[in-house]
Design a protein around this motif. Sequence first.
Motif, short mmCIF file in Angstrom:
data_model
loop_
_atom_site.label_atom_id
_atom_site.label_comp_id
_atom_site.label_asym_id
_atom_site.label_seq_id
_atom_site.Cartn_x
_atom_site.Cartn_y
_atom_site.Cartn_z
N UNK B 115 80.45 71.38 61.48
CA UNK B 115 79.99 71.62 60.40
C UNK B 115 78.22 72.15 61.13
N UNK B 116 77.84 73.65 59.95
CA UNK B 116 76.25 73.68 60.29
C UNK B 116 75.68 73.87 59.25
N UNK B 117 74.84 73.60 59.00
CA UNK B 117 73.79 73.62 57.87
C UNK B 117 72.79 75.20 58.72
N UNK B 118 73.65 75.95 57.28
CA UNK B 118 72.90 76.60 57.20
C UNK B 118 72.37 77.33 56.10
N UNK B 119 70.65 77.79 56.56
CA UNK B 119 69.84 78.86 56.19
C UNK B 119 70.18 79.73 54.79
N UNK B 120 70.15 79.02 53.26
CA UNK B 120 70.66 79.76 52.53
C UNK B 120 69.68 80.38 51.28
N UNK B 121 70.41 81.24 50.68
CA UNK B 121 68.75 81.58 49.52
C UNK B 121 69.43 82.30 48.88
N UNK B 122 69.31 81.65 47.50
CA UNK B 122 69.97 82.44 46.22
C UNK B 122 69.44 82.76 45.87
N UNK B 123 69.82 84.01 45.24
CA UNK B 123 69.05 84.88 44.31
C UNK B 123 69.46 85.44 43.02
N UNK B 124 69.53 86.46 42.60
CA UNK B 124 70.31 87.57 41.48
C UNK B 124 70.25 88.83 42.34
N UNK B 125 71.38 89.35 41.42
CA UNK B 125 71.72 90.60 42.14
C UNK B 125 70.79 91.58 42.71
#
Lengths: 231, 408
Positions: B115-125
């Motif tokens: 398991x690896x922490x992954x940089x995640x960006x939550x966005x709108x379409x």
Amino acid sequence: MTLLHLEGVTRTVQLIDAPPLTILSGVDLDVEVGDRVSIVGRSGSGKTTLLNLLGLLDNPTSGAMLFEDRAVGSLSSGARDRLRGREVGFIFQQFNLLQGRTALENVMTPLLYAEGRQFWQRARIATEILERVGLGDRLGSLPDRLSGGEQQRVAIARALVRGPRLILADEPTGALDLETGETVMDLIDEVATESGAALVTITHDPSIAARATRHFRLDHGVLQVTSTVPA
Amino acid sequence: MKRFASNLVGAVIEAWQEVRIHKTRVMLSLIGVAVAVCAITTVVGLGAVAQQATVEQNERSGGRAASLYLSASMNDGSTPTEMPEIWRTALERYKIDYASRVVNTSQTVQFADGAVPVQTIGVDPPYGIMHRITLEEGTWFAAADQRRLAPAVLINSIFWDRLGRPDLRTHPTTTLIGERSTTAVVTGVYPALSYETEPAMYMLADALTAITPVVIDPNLQFGPPSYELWVPVKISEQLVTALQRDVQGALGSEATVQVNRQDYSSFQDGDPYLSLKLTVGAIAGLVLLLGALGLVNIALVTLKQRIREIGIRRSFGATAARVFFAVMMESVVATVVAGIVGVIAAVLIVKSPFVEDFISQGQVTDFPPFPVEAAVLGLVCATVVGALAGLIPALVAVRVKVIDAIRY
């Protein structure tokens, strides 16, 4: 009607470290419409200088020169050039055809300096006159593909294409053999007569000079009448 | 007027005849001009592609002009709970179509090797268009992705490599580990930036917040959700003021609201490429000057051979002005032809796929058409060079004495 009137015309050139050289001195000459004039003289007598004056290529140092009653000296350079293009046709000893241009293009060249119908219909006019001098089948030929006689006929067509009132021929048969020279002179006489133009021929050849009706000799810059044949 | 028209057309015809008859000489003398025009046009054309590449690169990171950034937090550091409603209201009020929430967080992902922490960006379409995001595989988020039960994720190429580069047509999945594990479907792959070494991914903001509470990790310098808008430049300043006023008014004095413009062009005064353009222009001008000098040189040498012809033309009525104009036109006609050849060559060079790839370095999605100003510049340069190069020979031609010329 007097086309060209010269009175007391002299032409001198300035030399460096020497007194001015007089090439023509006190030349009086009238050329009428339809005239046939021949001028003979030895080399260095001033024949070509006189031809250049008659052809508006040069200005007299002194004296009066009128072309159709207009003082040539008062004309601007551009006006003199246009008058020359319109009224004078040159036939040179060495033909002076433009290399790389076809017979048709050579004959069209003077029409590039014309206006109106002559300019816009230059191809048709040039074709007609080439046909008139018997070269209708050589329109696309380059000068180096033509014989000496043919080249001179192209030069004649070029001299006449704008319908000049004065034709100046400088040794027109000098580069041709005797028989071809005779044929070419017949052609020049014929087309000059047809168009009503005056013809001034400068030549060494007595037989060519004999075709004229008025004969002059130029000797050390002095022009003398030698004979006149009644028309 | 009639004389002017026939003189103009006649001079052009003479010039064209001269160019046609002496085509070998003309071609040789014009190689330098054609090369110079090609160089100057190519450089300007490539400059436009390079500029577009830089612009797009800037737009990927900071958004397009004008991108507004809105952030709001309560004075105690918490995120205002009313923000989603305030955000929706603001978008509707100002009719803003391109807007996106941006949630930076870290999401643990299960890979085959752990398991690896992954940089995640939550966005709108709309974020994909706003930041010019291009995908190697798959497609950007669509409205339908909001309704997926298994959330869609767009992963970078490093992530994809670690998954074993599965074919997206097989709908590959990955496991997102949280309070409860979630299976996500990989719907697209975007290229990793050159400095990126770790997996990263995009998710839709709603999906991201649904599966796990947003973790604000001070070590990763992730902040609270921010809000981004892409608006017309000319109304951007007014919108900054209006949004600041509206959001601050809705949240009250207990909140800190910041609205500002952060796209690349807001930090620049004037043309950022001016110095580059001037340098390139100076070099191209030098090349053109050398081409012109070669042209003048050859024109002067060949003029000596044409003195007799000029004399003959003068004897048939060519005025000095006409000779001047014709000789100059020869140069202009020839250089314009060379200019056209140079511009065509430049277009072929600039628009060739190999050169486009090389210059853009994969950073350009909207390749600009070949800049018309570059083609016009090339032709204008060719004409000016032709006129200047023709000036000296034309002056020499006018000074020719007719009598001497005929005997030459």
